[in-house]
Every structure is written in structure tokens, then in C-alpha cells.
Design a protein around this motif. Structure first.
Motif, short mmCIF file in Angstrom:
data_model
loop_
_atom_site.label_atom_id
_atom_site.label_comp_id
_atom_site.label_asym_id
_atom_site.label_seq_id
_atom_site.Cartn_x
_atom_site.Cartn_y
_atom_site.Cartn_z
N ALA A 112 -19.58 -6.18 -21.65
CA ALA A 112 -20.99 -5.77 -21.22
C ALA A 112 -21.34 -7.08 -20.31
CB ALA A 112 -21.95 -5.39 -22.14
N ARG A 113 -20.90 -8.12 -20.86
CA ARG A 113 -21.12 -9.23 -20.04
C ARG A 113 -20.81 -9.50 -18.59
NH1 ARG A 113 -18.29 -14.02 -19.13
NH2 ARG A 113 -19.59 -16.00 -18.92
N ALA A 178 -25.71 -1.82 -22.95
CA ALA A 178 -25.16 -0.89 -22.25
C ALA A 178 -25.21 0.44 -23.09
CB ALA A 178 -23.77 -1.16 -22.05
N ARG A 232 -25.37 -0.48 -18.15
CA ARG A 232 -25.78 -1.78 -18.32
C ARG A 232 -27.37 -1.84 -17.91
NH1 ARG A 232 -25.62 -6.20 -21.42
NH2 ARG A 232 -25.67 -8.14 -20.49
#
Length: 233
Positions: A112-113, A178, A232
Motif C-alpha cells: 500500500a505504501r 487500500a 488506495r
């Protein structure tokens, strides 16, 4: 699954946009190479040397333009922060990886980052809500009974692995920013086919049936695999 992924990409991004794609645990590069052929800029991250060699061999046979659009990095999917800046990718794939991790939360947070706002996260996992289906259809009643109360299983390669339940992954995706946008079943009708089975003459009809079942209740809920797509925020 490729059709499902293409459906999500087409519904989220403008037609013709060249996307930045990361394939974590890319294996022999089947999906990564397919997306590079479609014009996207693809990075494959893989730690298995044999798989990397197979992916590089497949890529070497492609035209120069496709070779330039795909790069392969040797590394652990749990260490995306060491390789990529936050928000580096429009699409992140992680297919067939979570089942080999006892605690996938750190990996998912890292995926997700590196995903850009509005980006698509595509996960393929073993369906923990349907583990009893394969042994049950094979007449292994003891195995079916045991599967109801477990998320552990042994795959066809003889490797111990772990399944995920959709409800739990839905919560996890929301927690990493997300949230789940869409989900599909994969291998609804064909999971019991022996490995090495030759494709039938009516392969396109089979694929159409699987595609329909993969997005239709109640069939998708008993699929061997789940394809979950988060977006996201």
C-alpha cells in the motif's frame, strides 16, 4: 484472472495510459510480461533465482521495445521500502504470495505504501472459506471436515501453505488505506483438474464459464482462489 485484472484497470484508468506496474513475487513473469506487452512500464520483484532466470529468458525473446519496458529486481517482497519510494506505482500485483507467509501484514502495508493515490492493489490468495471443497469433491471426508476449522493446507507441490478468509482481508485492506473495491473467484469449476491436464477443445467456452462464475454469487464464494482488488485512498 488476467481478464478480471484488465476489467479493473479499464474501469479505473484512462484508455491508453501507460501505467507504472509493480509485480511482487512475479514468479516466471507471466503477468508482468503480459502487461509490458500492453504498453505498461513494469517492474518485477522476485527472490527465487530459478523464477528470475525463467522470467529473464522469456523477456529476452521479446522485441526491444518490450524489453525496455520491463525490469526485474531480485529481492524480498517484504522489503519494498528498500527498493521503491512511496507512491511509485499505479498498479501493484501480489499474486500467489500471501499463502506462503504466516504473517502477511507487513508485506501488505508495504504494498500500500508504494501505491499511488487512486492506485489499484491486486491480490490473489487461497480461499480460506472454501478449503473443504477440494478434499470433499475428491471423497476425502476426513480432510474436508478438518478444513472447516483451519486455514492451513498442503498444496499440490506438497508444500504447507496458508489460506485467507475474505472478511479478514477486507479488514486488513481497510486498515492499510487500500479498501476492497471488487473481488472475484478464480478456479471455480476447474480446481479439481489434475496438473498437466491438456486444454480442452472448447477452451474459450471453459474460460467464459469460469469468468462468469468468478463474478457471480454464490459460485465465486466457493472458488479455490480469491482475487481481491483494493484502491488506495
Amino acid at each position: 484472472m488476467a481478464r478480471q485484472l484488465d476489467e479493473q484497470i479499464a474501469g479505473r484508468f484512462p484508455v491508453g495510459q501507460r501505467l507504472r506496474v509493480l509485480d511482487v513475487g512475479m514468479g516466471q513473469g507471466t503477468q508482468a510480461l503480459r502487461l509490458a506487452r500492453l504498453g505498461h512500464q513494469v517492474t518485477g520483484l522476485e527472490q527465487d533465482a530459478t523464477m528470475i532466470a525463467a522470467a529473464r529468458a522469456a523477456l529476452s525473446g521479446e522485441p526491444e521495445g518490450i524489453r525496455e519496458r520491463m525490469r526485474i529486481i531480485e529481492g524480498d517482497g517484504r522489503e519494498t521500502g528498500a527498493h521503491f519510494l512511496p507512491g511509485s506505482f499505479d498498479v501493484v500485483l501480489c499474486h500467489g504470495v500471501l499463502m506462503y507467509l504466516q504473517d502477511p501484514d507487513a508485506l501488505l502495508a508495504g504494498l500500500a505504501r508504494v501505491l499511488a493515490p487512486g492506485g489499484l492493489l491486486s491480490l490473489l490468495v487461497r480461499n480460506g472459506d472454501a478449503l473443504a471443497m477440494r478434499p470433499g469433491l475428491a471423497g476425502d471426508w476426513a480432510g474436508a471436515l478438518a478444513a472447516f476449522d483451519s486455514v492451513s493446507y498442503r498444496n499440490r507441490l506438497g508444500v504447507d501453505a496458508r489460506a485467507d478468509r475474505r472478511a479478514a482481508l477486507t479488514d486488513t485492506l481497510a486498515g492499510i488505506g487500500a479498501p476492497l473495491h471488487a473481488w472475484y473467484g478464480v478456479r471455480v469449476f476447474t480446481d479439481t483438474a489434475p496438473d498437466g491436464t491438456e486444454p480442452p477443445a472448447d477452451l474459450e467456452t471453459l474460460l467464459a464459464a469460469e469468468e462468469r462464475a468468478g463474478k457471480t454469487d454464490p459460485y465465486r464464494g466457493v472458488a479455490a482462489l480469491l482475487h481481491l482488488c483494493g484502491v488506495r485512498g
